[in-house]
Design a protein around this motif. Sequence first.
Motif, PDB file in Angstrom:
ATOM      1  N   PHE A   1      55.070  18.039 -12.547  1.00 44.64           N
ATOM      2  CA  PHE A   1      55.467  19.029 -14.203  1.00 44.64           C
ATOM      3  C   PHE A   1      54.827  18.722 -15.020  1.00 44.64           C
ATOM      4  CE2 PHE A   1      59.005  19.338 -11.180  1.00 44.64           C
ATOM      5  CZ  PHE A   1      59.920  19.793 -11.430  1.00 44.64           C
TER       6      PHE A   1
ATOM      7  N   TYR B   1      52.532  21.886 -17.236  1.00 45.23           N
ATOM      8  CA  TYR B   1      53.648  21.539 -19.137  1.00 45.23           C
ATOM      9  C   TYR B   1      51.834  21.793 -19.390  1.00 45.23           C
ATOM     10  CZ  TYR B   1      54.083  19.423 -23.561  1.00 45.23           C
ATOM     11  OH  TYR B   1      54.514  18.821 -24.530  1.00 45.23           O
TER      12      TYR B   1
ATOM     13  N   ARG C   1      64.188  26.233 -11.896  1.00 44.29           N
ATOM     14  CA  ARG C   1      64.062  24.758 -12.624  1.00 44.29           C
ATOM     15  C   ARG C   1      62.490  25.222 -12.745  1.00 44.29           C
ATOM     16  NH1 ARG C   1      65.967  19.418 -11.231  1.00 44.29           N
ATOM     17  NH2 ARG C   1      66.826  20.611  -9.798  1.00 44.29           N
TER      18      ARG C   1
ATOM     19  N   TYR D   1      62.360  24.430 -16.969  1.00 44.99           N
ATOM     20  CA  TYR D   1      61.203  23.462 -17.609  1.00 44.99           C
ATOM     21  C   TYR D   1      60.250  24.286 -18.598  1.00 44.99           C
ATOM     22  CZ  TYR D   1      57.837  19.892 -17.734  1.00 44.99           C
ATOM     23  OH  TYR D   1      56.635  18.659 -18.114  1.00 44.99           O
TER      24      TYR D   1
ATOM     25  N   GLN E   1      61.410  25.429 -21.888  1.00 41.33           N
ATOM     26  CA  GLN E   1      61.557  23.858 -23.251  1.00 41.33           C
ATOM     27  C   GLN E   1      60.683  23.524 -24.137  1.00 41.33           C
ATOM     28  OE1 GLN E   1      64.070  21.218 -23.350  1.00 41.33           O
ATOM     29  NE2 GLN E   1      65.130  22.895 -22.105  1.00 41.33           N
TER      30      GLN E   1
ATOM     31  N   THR F   1      62.797  15.681  -9.769  1.00 39.28           N
ATOM     32  CA  THR F   1      61.791  16.567  -9.401  1.00 39.28           C
ATOM     33  C   THR F   1      60.632  17.169  -7.404  1.00 39.28           C
ATOM     34  OG1 THR F   1      60.052  14.712  -9.134  1.00 39.28           O
ATOM     35  CG2 THR F   1      60.759  16.450 -11.562  1.00 39.28           C
TER      36      THR F   1
ATOM     37  N   ALA G   1      61.900  17.114 -21.709  1.00 35.44           N
ATOM     38  CA  ALA G   1      62.592  18.001 -21.109  1.00 35.44           C
ATOM     39  C   ALA G   1      62.859  18.312 -19.851  1.00 35.44           C
ATOM     40  CB  ALA G   1      61.179  18.965 -20.705  1.00 35.44           C
ATOM     41  N   LEU G   2      62.616  17.676 -18.734  1.00 41.16           N
ATOM     42  CA  LEU G   2      62.414  17.516 -17.500  1.00 41.16           C
ATOM     43  C   LEU G   2      64.622  16.973 -17.771  1.00 41.16           C
ATOM     44  CD1 LEU G   2      60.255  15.916 -14.838  1.00 41.16           C
ATOM     45  CD2 LEU G   2      61.309  17.911 -14.992  1.00 41.16           C
TER      46      LEU G   2
ATOM     47  N   VAL H   1      66.835  19.679 -17.666  1.00 42.23           N
ATOM     48  CA  VAL H   1      66.487  20.657 -16.789  1.00 42.23           C
ATOM     49  C   VAL H   1      67.611  19.902 -15.339  1.00 42.23           C
ATOM     50  CG1 VAL H   1      65.738  22.395 -14.795  1.00 42.23           C
ATOM     51  CG2 VAL H   1      64.714  21.744 -17.414  1.00 42.23           C
TER      52      VAL H   1
END
Length: 593
Positions: A258, A262, A286, A290, A293, A430, A476-477, A480
């Motif tokens: 993740f 990003y 998901r 994410y 965001q 995750t 951010a996670l 979510v």
Amino acid sequence: MKRKLNTNDEPVAEEPATKSTEPKTSFSDLGLDPRLIQAIAQEKYREPTLVQCKAIPLALEGKDVLAKAKTGSGKTAAYILPVLQAILKRKQSNSSPFTSALILVPTRELADQVHKVIESLTAFCAKDIQAIKLSDKVSDAVQRSLLSNSPDIVVSTPSRAWTNINSSALSLEKLSHIVLDEADLVLSYGYEEDLNNVAKKLPKGVQTILMSATLTTEVDTLKGIFARNPVVLNLEEKDAEGEGVSQYVVKCSEEEKFLLIYVIYKLKLIKGKSIIFVADVDRCYRLKLYFEQFGLRSCILNSELPVNSRLHVVEEFNKGVYDIIIASDENEVIPDEETPKESAEGGEADGEKAAEAPKKKKQKTSRRDKEYGVSRGIDFKNVACVVNFDLPTSAKSYTHRIGRTGRAGQRGMALSFVIPTDQYRKHPPTWVESTEHDEKVLARIIKQQAKVDKVVEPYNFDMEQVDAFRYRMNDALRAVTKVAVREARTRELREELLKSEKLKRHFEENPSEMHHLRHDGELRAARTQAHLKHVPDYLLPEDARKTGQGIGFVPFNKPTDKKDRRQKKFRAGKRKSNPLKSFKARPKTNKKK
Ligand code: AMP
């Protein structure tokens, strides 16, 4: 016919050396109807592709053909042109309407695409040839009324075709051609029974054309079902699937996926269009939430979405309206011969969970469209990069996924994240089940790619540099949540269903207005954090701050011709270097070495 094994240990029959299979240099040499030649010219096909050169003359002679041909090889026109030629010829003496060709494809998406090719190739004989597709989600009554006109060509998935044959809405009595496109995939969609049923209804002497990306044992089964002894065209194409694709693999922990994704997209390290493959439908949402965001727009493709929306997403993506598609190819789990069963089915290894798995699977698949397919067959155009955010569970699926980029002589890139075994299930928010055997699957991928002289190179990000973004990733996670994912999934489905209905009714009459209906709208996570949409200066590598090039600029790892490379942008087909190399940003002290 004598059978051999090829380099992939696949059984192949040899192509007999007949004069008629000699390559021809132009379409007019193939003896096609002038109206077809006119349409070909309008499509700007300058000369026949290899599979067209080889298959068209054989099919015109009335031979059964099994051709190894992939999406992008021109295979669709290779079987459609002989079918059209036969219909036009027949209509000179007998114009009574009946269905003479049945084209079976594994997915609705492909049915739509094939129908479009028929439309364009019949542009100058449209009144003589009527083709319909049975792929739209229209009621049985509408399908019956479409079939009641006895269209010359019917394009369908095997199950839909069988339903209509069984109800006597579709008659195969006078069928002269049956085509199976993406033949090796058809069985993996569970159509064997439908195919057997269809085969029983075929009249004697029907000409069979099978197009298949590989010549596997599945294709042998199909040959058995259709009881033919076709001429096998085992064509070695230069532009094979994944041919122009540079392949990279990153081993990282579950949460680092993740973090890296990003950074990659927010800093625009990948320029051009990407398809990001994920393990399942939930995972699509998901990742989309994410991305949202950070102000990154993406659209989703999965088997749950209505077919019209899916087709529209692909169409708009091809036109350049969207840059990122997040796709799950849950229907396309194609096990390798040596794939452990539990990993191929996405089940769990331990007994307790293995017992749960079938139940879970049943629940999950209930709403899905089993005629959905994304990693094969669909003509995605100009894809710069395929990201395996979640690694597929077989080397075969990997090959199909990466084949979405580097098409038609262009270059492309594939980047795959792999979870080392000791990192699996370490990060509850995750982790995803399908990654349990990533390392084993990677070993098979490397072995398979080596057979075609391709290397899967490890790629090491400078994690020290990337770490600066970790705080934002966590922020951010947190937004979510499971609930947010579930709500997003329901909301998207509802909205897409509405759009799908609107699409069907409205856009048939107003095709030019398609672009008003976007599929990359925001779905909203548990909370919105406006500040995450921007990358503050202090997070950027030092050089980027100094030069003022902002987001998108990250220094290259190699000190040589640095200036030159900075200015290059990655676009499929335009440059050879891997854009992600640019993110192997080293701390300044390292650079002086
Ligand atoms: P297919 O392999 O049938 O999915 O075709 C892939 C793409 O190649 C499509 O966009 C076709 O329009 C295009 N195509 C098919 N035949 C030719 C040809 N002879 N010359 C140039 N493009 C072609």
